[in-house]
Motif scaffolding. Sequence first.
Motif, short mmCIF file in Angstrom:
data_model
loop_
_atom_site.label_atom_id
_atom_site.label_comp_id
_atom_site.label_asym_id
_atom_site.label_seq_id
_atom_site.Cartn_x
_atom_site.Cartn_y
_atom_site.Cartn_z
N CYS A 192 0.93 -1.12 0.03
CA CYS A 192 -0.03 0.04 0.09
C CYS A 192 0.93 1.27 0.09
CB CYS A 192 -1.00 -0.08 1.10
SG CYS A 192 -0.06 0.06 2.89
N THR A 193 0.09 2.30 -0.09
CA THR A 193 0.93 3.63 -0.11
C THR A 193 1.51 3.78 1.36
OG1 THR A 193 0.82 5.87 -1.02
CG2 THR A 193 -1.11 5.20 0.51
N ASP A 194 2.31 5.10 1.37
CA ASP A 194 2.86 5.51 2.34
C ASP A 194 1.69 6.10 3.24
OD1 ASP A 194 4.02 6.65 4.70
OD2 ASP A 194 5.90 7.41 3.55
N LEU A 195 1.00 5.12 4.24
CA LEU A 195 -0.09 5.71 4.94
C LEU A 195 -0.09 6.80 5.80
CD1 LEU A 195 -1.57 2.29 5.55
CD2 LEU A 195 -2.33 3.75 3.88
N MET A 196 1.29 7.24 6.32
CA MET A 196 1.40 8.41 7.14
C MET A 196 1.35 9.79 6.44
SD MET A 196 1.37 7.81 10.42
CE MET A 196 2.28 9.56 10.82
N CYS A 197 1.48 9.55 4.98
CA CYS A 197 1.53 10.99 4.18
C CYS A 197 -0.16 11.03 3.65
CB CYS A 197 2.43 10.84 2.95
SG CYS A 197 4.05 10.35 3.45
N VAL A 198 -0.90 10.62 4.10
CA VAL A 198 -2.26 10.35 3.78
C VAL A 198 -2.88 11.50 4.60
CG1 VAL A 198 -4.36 9.40 3.12
CG2 VAL A 198 -2.33 8.48 2.61
N TYR A 199 -3.65 12.59 4.22
CA TYR A 199 -4.81 13.35 4.60
C TYR A 199 -6.20 12.71 4.72
CZ TYR A 199 -5.87 18.15 6.37
OH TYR A 199 -6.21 19.24 7.30
N GLU A 209 -14.47 1.99 -1.35
CA GLU A 209 -13.39 1.02 -2.26
C GLU A 209 -12.85 1.79 -3.23
OE1 GLU A 209 -13.70 -2.06 -1.63
OE2 GLU A 209 -15.05 -1.87 -0.12
N GLU A 210 -13.16 2.84 -3.34
CA GLU A 210 -12.25 3.88 -4.46
C GLU A 210 -11.10 4.22 -3.82
OE1 GLU A 210 -14.34 6.99 -6.15
OE2 GLU A 210 -15.81 5.80 -7.27
N VAL A 211 -11.16 4.67 -2.47
CA VAL A 211 -9.78 5.14 -1.73
C VAL A 211 -8.97 3.83 -1.46
CG1 VAL A 211 -10.99 7.15 -0.85
CG2 VAL A 211 -10.87 5.16 0.70
N ARG A 212 -9.60 2.65 -1.23
CA ARG A 212 -8.81 1.43 -1.10
C ARG A 212 -7.98 1.11 -2.23
NH1 ARG A 212 -13.20 -2.36 2.15
NH2 ARG A 212 -12.44 -1.89 4.26
N ARG A 213 -8.62 1.54 -3.38
CA ARG A 213 -7.80 1.19 -4.43
C ARG A 213 -6.90 2.04 -5.00
NH1 ARG A 213 -13.13 -0.44 -6.52
NH2 ARG A 213 -13.63 1.54 -7.20
N LYS A 214 -7.08 3.26 -4.78
CA LYS A 214 -6.14 4.14 -4.87
C LYS A 214 -4.78 4.45 -4.21
CE LYS A 214 -7.65 8.29 -3.52
NZ LYS A 214 -8.57 9.82 -3.59
N TRP A 215 -5.12 3.74 -2.75
CA TRP A 215 -3.99 3.76 -1.95
C TRP A 215 -3.32 2.26 -2.00
CZ3 TRP A 215 -7.46 6.40 2.31
CH2 TRP A 215 -7.68 7.73 1.87
N GLY A 216 -3.79 1.58 -2.65
CA GLY A 216 -3.43 0.05 -2.71
C GLY A 216 -3.60 -0.72 -1.59
N ILE A 217 -4.70 -0.68 -0.94
CA ILE A 217 -5.12 -1.15 0.38
C ILE A 217 -5.87 -2.74 -0.02
CG2 ILE A 217 -6.64 -1.26 2.45
CD1 ILE A 217 -5.55 1.70 2.79
N VAL A 218 -5.28 -3.78 0.39
CA VAL A 218 -6.19 -5.14 0.24
C VAL A 218 -6.54 -5.33 1.77
CG1 VAL A 218 -5.73 -7.38 -0.30
CG2 VAL A 218 -4.59 -5.70 -1.61
N PRO A 219 -7.88 -5.47 1.81
CA PRO A 219 -8.69 -5.60 3.03
C PRO A 219 -8.27 -7.06 3.46
CG PRO A 219 -10.18 -4.42 1.61
CD PRO A 219 -8.98 -4.95 0.86
N ALA A 220 -8.38 -7.20 4.78
CA ALA A 220 -8.36 -8.60 5.23
C ALA A 220 -9.37 -9.46 4.57
CB ALA A 220 -8.52 -8.70 6.73
N PRO A 221 -9.11 -10.64 4.32
CA PRO A 221 -10.22 -11.63 3.78
C PRO A 221 -11.50 -11.86 4.61
CG PRO A 221 -8.04 -12.63 3.57
CD PRO A 221 -7.58 -11.38 4.42
N ALA A 222 -12.40 -11.76 4.07
CA ALA A 222 -13.78 -11.96 4.99
C ALA A 222 -13.87 -12.87 5.76
CB ALA A 222 -15.02 -11.89 3.72
N ALA A 223 -13.09 -14.21 5.23
CA ALA A 223 -13.27 -15.38 6.05
C ALA A 223 -12.49 -15.19 7.53
CB ALA A 223 -12.48 -16.43 5.32
N LEU A 224 -11.37 -14.31 7.48
CA LEU A 224 -10.87 -13.94 8.77
C LEU A 224 -11.52 -13.08 9.82
CD1 LEU A 224 -7.10 -13.62 7.31
CD2 LEU A 224 -8.26 -15.48 7.93
N LYS A 225 -12.61 -12.44 9.43
CA LYS A 225 -13.10 -11.56 10.26
C LYS A 225 -13.98 -12.13 11.33
CE LYS A 225 -12.76 -7.96 6.62
NZ LYS A 225 -13.20 -7.13 5.76
#
Length: 225
Positions: A192-199, A209-225
């Motif tokens: 993912c992007t450098d998360l400390m540099c995000v406002y 979902e758009e901000v996740r894609r923009k910042w390269g974030i892959v959420p935890a698999p649903a089976a793990l929650k």
Amino acid sequence: MIEGVRIRLNPWQQAAVALGSAVGALLDPRRADLIAALGETTGKPAFERVLERMKQSPEGRVVLLEKPRVISSEVGHAWDMPANTFGAAYARFMGSRNFSPDDRPPVRFMDTDELAYVAMRAREVHDFWHTLFGLPTNLIGESALKVIEFEQMHLPMALLSVFGGTARFNEKQRTLFFKHYFPWAIRAGMQCTDLMCVYYEKHFHEDLEEVRRKWGIVPAPAALK
């Protein structure tokens, strides 16, 4: 401005506070003040590196200039955002757990205003990261987020928290964590992007979902929650 009284420590005092905080936090992991003190007294080099990265990032520089705080008076509008937005997801995360953004302990052991702000910011965006990565606040979820925090900031406290958390796992939790959560968290934190540099606050109105894609974030698999 970061509220609270900051305390300047010489190296011996810093070591003593770090050791005392570590022992106290192991005895009572609910002591957020001790965990915060340990993070500050062991994390100065890491926070200095984060500060330099923020200064090199256009969005990070704006964060340093405006110094937003994740407190009720500044993020309360998230509760009024449309359901699909990042802001609304954050509000649901906080509300479902009866969390308040005002509960973070103050920074006490940083030498400069800039470092104190970076340390406070790292502390305050923790719940944004929970929201973005879709991680629960149980022992496994917190330990996985600490892996991501270490990948992002290389804070010794994050690594210590992983060791401390996994030591309290039962056999089933340990197997689940190391088979699924740990490898996912390593990948998620690196890609993912450098998360400390995000406002973050300026993106509350955007689709989650758009901000996740923009910042390269892959959420935890649903089976793990």
